[in-house]
Design a protein around this motif. Structure first.
Motif, PDB file in Angstrom:
ATOM      1  N   VAL A  13     126.071 102.858  77.175  1.00 19.07           N
ATOM      2  CA  VAL A  13     126.818 102.687  78.422  1.00 19.07           C
ATOM      3  C   VAL A  13     128.077 103.551  78.382  1.00 19.07           C
ATOM      4  O   VAL A  13     128.630 103.830  77.312  1.00 19.07           O
ATOM      5  CB  VAL A  13     127.208 101.208  78.661  1.00 19.07           C
ATOM      6  CG1 VAL A  13     125.971 100.319  78.710  1.00 19.07           C
ATOM      7  CG2 VAL A  13     128.173 100.709  77.585  1.00 19.07           C
ATOM      8  N   PHE A  14     128.522 103.974  79.563  1.00 12.40           N
ATOM      9  CA  PHE A  14     129.734 104.780  79.699  1.00 12.40           C
ATOM     10  C   PHE A  14     130.620 104.112  80.736  1.00 12.40           C
ATOM     11  O   PHE A  14     130.156 103.755  81.821  1.00 12.40           O
ATOM     12  CB  PHE A  14     129.382 106.202  80.139  1.00 12.40           C
ATOM     13  CG  PHE A  14     130.513 107.194  79.999  1.00 12.40           C
ATOM     14  CD1 PHE A  14     130.478 108.169  79.025  1.00 12.40           C
ATOM     15  CD2 PHE A  14     131.614 107.164  80.867  1.00 12.40           C
ATOM     16  CE1 PHE A  14     131.512 109.100  78.893  1.00 12.40           C
ATOM     17  CE2 PHE A  14     132.641 108.079  80.743  1.00 12.40           C
ATOM     18  CZ  PHE A  14     132.599 109.054  79.756  1.00 12.40           C
ATOM     19  N   LEU A  15     131.907 103.958  80.429  1.00 10.26           N
ATOM     20  CA  LEU A  15     132.869 103.322  81.322  1.00 10.26           C
ATOM     21  C   LEU A  15     133.797 104.394  81.885  1.00 10.26           C
ATOM     22  O   LEU A  15     134.597 104.978  81.147  1.00 10.26           O
ATOM     23  CB  LEU A  15     133.685 102.263  80.591  1.00 10.26           C
ATOM     24  CG  LEU A  15     133.054 100.870  80.415  1.00 10.26           C
ATOM     25  CD1 LEU A  15     131.691 100.945  79.745  1.00 10.26           C
ATOM     26  CD2 LEU A  15     133.987  99.958  79.623  1.00 10.26           C
ATOM     27  N   PHE A  16     133.678 104.653  83.186  1.00 14.67           N
ATOM     28  CA  PHE A  16     134.459 105.692  83.853  1.00 14.67           C
ATOM     29  C   PHE A  16     135.249 105.071  85.002  1.00 14.67           C
ATOM     30  O   PHE A  16     134.668 104.591  85.967  1.00 14.67           O
ATOM     31  CB  PHE A  16     133.519 106.786  84.373  1.00 14.67           C
ATOM     32  CG  PHE A  16     134.161 107.761  85.330  1.00 14.67           C
ATOM     33  CD1 PHE A  16     135.424 108.289  85.087  1.00 14.67           C
ATOM     34  CD2 PHE A  16     133.489 108.169  86.475  1.00 14.67           C
ATOM     35  CE1 PHE A  16     136.013 109.190  85.973  1.00 14.67           C
ATOM     36  CE2 PHE A  16     134.056 109.069  87.360  1.00 14.67           C
ATOM     37  CZ  PHE A  16     135.325 109.581  87.109  1.00 14.67           C
ATOM     38  N   GLY A  17     136.594 105.062  84.866  1.00 15.74           N
ATOM     39  CA  GLY A  17     137.392 104.571  85.975  1.00 15.74           C
ATOM     40  C   GLY A  17     138.599 103.765  85.546  1.00 15.74           C
ATOM     41  O   GLY A  17     138.866 103.567  84.356  1.00 15.74           O
ATOM     42  N   ASN A  18     139.339 103.284  86.548  1.00 15.91           N
ATOM     43  CA  ASN A  18     140.564 102.505  86.391  1.00 15.91           C
ATOM     44  C   ASN A  18     141.672 103.352  85.752  1.00 15.91           C
ATOM     45  O   ASN A  18     141.519 104.549  85.517  1.00 15.91           O
ATOM     46  CB  ASN A  18     140.310 101.222  85.621  1.00 15.91           C
ATOM     47  CG  ASN A  18     139.456 100.202  86.382  1.00 15.91           C
ATOM     48  OD1 ASN A  18     139.479  99.015  86.077  1.00 15.91           O
ATOM     49  ND2 ASN A  18     138.707 100.639  87.378  1.00 15.91           N
ATOM     50  N   GLY A  59     134.325 103.005  88.162  1.00 12.41           N
ATOM     51  CA  GLY A  59     135.353 102.156  88.762  1.00 12.41           C
ATOM     52  C   GLY A  59     136.477 102.977  89.364  1.00 12.41           C
ATOM     53  O   GLY A  59     137.543 103.113  88.766  1.00 12.41           O
ATOM     54  N   LEU A  60     136.239 103.535  90.546  1.00 14.23           N
ATOM     55  CA  LEU A  60     137.214 104.407  91.197  1.00 14.23           C
ATOM     56  C   LEU A  60     137.794 103.804  92.468  1.00 14.23           C
ATOM     57  O   LEU A  60     138.638 104.436  93.108  1.00 14.23           O
ATOM     58  CB  LEU A  60     136.557 105.755  91.552  1.00 14.23           C
ATOM     59  CG  LEU A  60     135.957 106.549  90.391  1.00 14.23           C
ATOM     60  CD1 LEU A  60     135.285 107.809  90.914  1.00 14.23           C
ATOM     61  CD2 LEU A  60     137.031 106.905  89.377  1.00 14.23           C
ATOM     62  N   GLY A  61     137.352 102.625  92.847  1.00 11.35           N
ATOM     63  CA  GLY A  61     137.783 102.058  94.113  1.00 11.35           C
ATOM     64  C   GLY A  61     136.920 102.568  95.249  1.00 11.35           C
ATOM     65  O   GLY A  61     136.290 103.623  95.161  1.00 11.35           O
ATOM     66  N   CYS A 116     132.037  99.695  90.214  1.00 13.50           N
ATOM     67  CA  CYS A 116     132.604  98.456  89.688  1.00 13.50           C
ATOM     68  C   CYS A 116     134.064  98.217  90.048  1.00 13.50           C
ATOM     69  O   CYS A 116     134.670  97.265  89.538  1.00 13.50           O
ATOM     70  CB  CYS A 116     132.420  98.386  88.173  1.00 13.50           C
ATOM     71  SG  CYS A 116     133.256  99.709  87.263  1.00 13.50           S
ATOM     72  N   GLY A 117     134.678  99.028  90.906  1.00 11.18           N
ATOM     73  CA  GLY A 117     136.044  98.758  91.324  1.00 11.18           C
ATOM     74  C   GLY A 117     136.989  98.566  90.161  1.00 11.18           C
ATOM     75  O   GLY A 117     137.055  99.375  89.243  1.00 11.18           O
ATOM     76  N   ALA A 118     137.717  97.446  90.174  1.00  7.11           N
ATOM     77  CA  ALA A 118     138.713  97.153  89.132  1.00  7.11           C
ATOM     78  C   ALA A 118     138.144  96.303  87.994  1.00  7.11           C
ATOM     79  O   ALA A 118     138.903  95.687  87.238  1.00  7.11           O
ATOM     80  CB  ALA A 118     139.911  96.448  89.757  1.00  7.11           C
ATOM     81  N   TYR A 119     136.843  96.282  87.850  1.00  6.87           N
ATOM     82  CA  TYR A 119     136.171  95.419  86.873  1.00  6.87           C
ATOM     83  C   TYR A 119     136.658  95.641  85.447  1.00  6.87           C
ATOM     84  O   TYR A 119     136.785  94.692  84.664  1.00  6.87           O
ATOM     85  CB  TYR A 119     134.668  95.675  86.973  1.00  6.87           C
ATOM     86  CG  TYR A 119     133.777  94.897  86.053  1.00  6.87           C
ATOM     87  CD1 TYR A 119     133.936  93.528  85.856  1.00  6.87           C
ATOM     88  CD2 TYR A 119     132.719  95.535  85.404  1.00  6.87           C
ATOM     89  CE1 TYR A 119     133.085  92.812  85.027  1.00  6.87           C
ATOM     90  CE2 TYR A 119     131.857  94.836  84.582  1.00  6.87           C
ATOM     91  CZ  TYR A 119     132.041  93.481  84.395  1.00  6.87           C
ATOM     92  OH  TYR A 119     131.177  92.785  83.585  1.00  6.87           O
ATOM     93  N   PHE A 120     136.964  96.887  85.079  1.00  5.46           N
ATOM     94  CA  PHE A 120     137.421  97.146  83.711  1.00  5.46           C
ATOM     95  C   PHE A 120     138.725  96.409  83.423  1.00  5.46           C
ATOM     96  O   PHE A 120     138.979  96.016  82.274  1.00  5.46           O
ATOM     97  CB  PHE A 120     137.620  98.641  83.471  1.00  5.46           C
ATOM     98  CG  PHE A 120     136.391  99.480  83.652  1.00  5.46           C
ATOM     99  CD1 PHE A 120     135.124  98.934  83.556  1.00  5.46           C
ATOM    100  CD2 PHE A 120     136.508 100.840  83.921  1.00  5.46           C
ATOM    101  CE1 PHE A 120     133.985  99.715  83.731  1.00  5.46           C
ATOM    102  CE2 PHE A 120     135.385 101.633  84.086  1.00  5.46           C
ATOM    103  CZ  PHE A 120     134.127 101.072  83.999  1.00  5.46           C
TER     104      PHE A 120
END
Length: 263
Positions: A110-115, A174-176, A199-203
């Motif tokens: 998995v890769f987490l991109f954002g926030n 998660g970019l809004g 995923c919005g602000a999920y992180f």
């Protein structure tokens, strides 16, 4: 609707909301990873539905995803009022065990991109601890938008290359809204990850603690009140004026058009 992911939907004020349960969601993800077939997932909450009514571009972006899961009891209630109930609320927070537990069990990356900078890294540290064996292929923050609210093309190209080099099976973006939906739509065919989930602000929730919402909040279905109490300045309008406007439109639509037709 992509024929590879057949499922029923309900029209909630112009947004097609998926009527799938958690087991069906997990099976779609497993098939997408196994077959390397693209599966894009986003979420519909009352705020997004209202914004999509005013912005046809956002509505089309949301309806272009393979799955549009019900995020928020307001959407669950609307589906019930329209006579096409969904199995239940399926926000990112509700699916943590599925979004990270299933990959840990199956050996998926998995890769987490954002926030904001540092948030994805903190979230990654937590999910690794909660789900032993989980392979986090990489993290990257999401503060790249310019003054027009868009990620410059050259920056986006670099980010896509970085994500592809990490070779994740599942990419969380998660970019809004609408930036995250626009990014996925524009680069869907360039991203090699078979499953892409907004995923919005999920992180931020994952970085803080395992259960962002206490059990009693989930049981009473008052997550919006809990968030309002935590962030009153930012959320008071969304959960008062805008939520009231949303419910009024849902009831008006039901009175005028009756029950939603079957797919």
């Amino acid at each position: 609707m992509d024929p590879r992911w057949p499922h029923d939907t309900v029209d909630v004020l112009g947004v097609r909301v998926s009527r799938v349960d958690t087991a069906r969601f997990r099976s779609f993800v497993a098939e997408a990873v196994k077959e390397r077939s693209k599966l894009t997932v986003t979420f519909a909450n009352p705020d997004y539905v209202l914004r999509a009514q005013k912005d046809p571009g956002l509505r089309d972006l949301m309806n272009g995803f393979d799955l549009n899961l019900p995020d928020g009891w307001g959407v669950v209630l609307a589906a019930k009022i329209f006579g096409r109930p969904v199995p239940g609320r399926m926000a990112n927070d509700d699916l943590t065990d599925d979004l990270f537990g299933q990959p840990a069990e199956e050996g998926w990356r998995v890769f987490l991109f954002g926030n904001a900078p540092g948030v994805a890294e903190a979230a990654a540290a937590n999910v690794r601890a909660w789900y032993p064996g989980l392979d986090v292929a990489g993290t990257q923050h999401g503060h790249w938008a310019d003054g027009q609210g868009r990620i410059p093309a050259e920056t986006a190209e670099r980010l896509v290359a970085e994500i592809n080099d990490a070779a994740p099976d599942i990419l969380h973006v998660g970019l809004g809204t609408p930036l995250q939906q626009r990014f996925v739509a524009e680069y869907r065919d360039r991203l090699t990850a078979p499953v892409v989930i907004t995923c919005g602000a999920y992180f931020e929730h994952l970085a803080e603690r395992r259960d962002y919402y206490p059990a009693w909040v989930l049981k009473l279905r008052v997550g919006f009140l809990y968030r309002l109490a935590r962030e009153p300045r930012r959320l008071w309008r969304r959960y008062t004026v805008e939520l009231g406007a949303y419910l009024a439109r849902v009831l008006y639509h039901r009175l005028r058009h009756g029950r939603a037709p079957a797919d």
